[in-house]
Motif scaffolding. Structure first.
Motif, PDB file in Angstrom:
ATOM      1  N   UNK A  14      -9.983  31.512  34.909  1.00 50.45           N
ATOM      2  CA  UNK A  14      -9.677  30.736  33.780  1.00 50.45           C
ATOM      3  C   UNK A  14     -10.141  31.822  32.489  1.00 50.45           C
ATOM      4  N   UNK A  15      -9.578  31.196  31.242  1.00 53.90           N
ATOM      5  CA  UNK A  15      -9.964  32.041  30.216  1.00 53.90           C
ATOM      6  C   UNK A  15     -10.913  31.028  29.185  1.00 53.90           C
ATOM      7  N   UNK A  29      -3.719  33.105  15.859  1.00 51.29           N
ATOM      8  CA  UNK A  29      -2.380  33.382  16.722  1.00 51.29           C
ATOM      9  C   UNK A  29      -2.635  34.648  17.358  1.00 51.29           C
ATOM     10  N   UNK A  30      -3.684  35.569  17.049  1.00 53.15           N
ATOM     11  CA  UNK A  30      -3.944  36.740  17.851  1.00 53.15           C
ATOM     12  C   UNK A  30      -4.650  36.132  19.315  1.00 53.15           C
ATOM     13  N   UNK A  31      -5.510  35.251  19.187  1.00 57.47           N
ATOM     14  CA  UNK A  31      -5.982  34.716  20.334  1.00 57.47           C
ATOM     15  C   UNK A  31      -4.990  34.187  21.397  1.00 57.47           C
ATOM     16  N   UNK A  37      -1.090  37.497  27.336  1.00 57.26           N
ATOM     17  CA  UNK A  37      -1.029  38.715  28.070  1.00 57.26           C
ATOM     18  C   UNK A  37      -1.985  38.730  29.237  1.00 57.26           C
ATOM     19  N   UNK A  38      -3.096  38.088  29.057  1.00 58.51           N
ATOM     20  CA  UNK A  38      -4.084  37.656  30.058  1.00 58.51           C
ATOM     21  C   UNK A  38      -3.464  36.834  31.402  1.00 58.51           C
ATOM     22  N   UNK A  39      -2.686  35.859  30.912  1.00 62.45           N
ATOM     23  CA  UNK A  39      -2.157  34.905  32.024  1.00 62.45           C
ATOM     24  C   UNK A  39      -1.082  35.707  32.588  1.00 62.45           C
ATOM     25  N   UNK A  76       2.475  29.644  33.309  1.00 62.84           N
ATOM     26  CA  UNK A  76       1.380  29.668  33.970  1.00 62.84           C
ATOM     27  C   UNK A  76       0.054  29.234  33.339  1.00 62.84           C
ATOM     28  N   UNK A  77       0.032  28.694  32.165  1.00 62.01           N
ATOM     29  CA  UNK A  77      -0.932  28.365  31.503  1.00 62.01           C
ATOM     30  C   UNK A  77      -1.167  26.931  31.969  1.00 62.01           C
TER      31      UNK A  77
END
Length: 117
Positions: A14-15, A29-31, A37-39, A76-77
């Motif tokens: 999880x993030x 927006x950057x977050x 990218x992480x997912x 995949x979110x």
């Protein structure tokens, strides 16, 4: 940093996203870009935890960007968990869940940060 984004655990299940005042739309927006990218780096659904306990004043125009979470999610979110919404953000509560059509990407408001522990 105004918004920090990191994996909640070493297994990258999880993030965790923490908001600290003041933050801007550009920070948000950057977050979101970092979430994608992480997912993309894993092969499973990834829930996103938004810790709002240290933010008290939303930037102007945030509704459009909150709803973008649902318009352009990563495939995949997973669920979005929102913790610590103060009165200013509670006014936006209905708008945060607006546009959710996929039950796997639902927004859930939680009372404890431990739900994802």
């Amino acid at each position: 940093m105004a918004i920090t984004v990191r994996w909640k655990d070493q297994e990258r299940t999880s993030i965790e996203t923490r908001f600290n005042d003041p933050w801007t739309l550009d920070d948000f927006i950057e977050a979101r870009k970092k979430w994608h990218r992480m997912i993309k780096s894993v092969d499973h659904h990834v829930p996103i935890f938004l810790d709002m306990t240290q933010t008290f004043q939303p930037p102007k125009g945030i509704l459009r960007h909150f709803s973008a979470i649902h318009r352009t999610p990563h495939p995949r979110q997973g669920h979005i968990y929102v913790h610590g919404m103060n009165p200013e953000y509670n006014k936006l509560r209905d708008h945060i869940v607006e546009g959710v059509v996929d039950p796997l990407k639902a927004v859930k408001f939680i009372d404890s940060a431990e739900i994802l522990a």
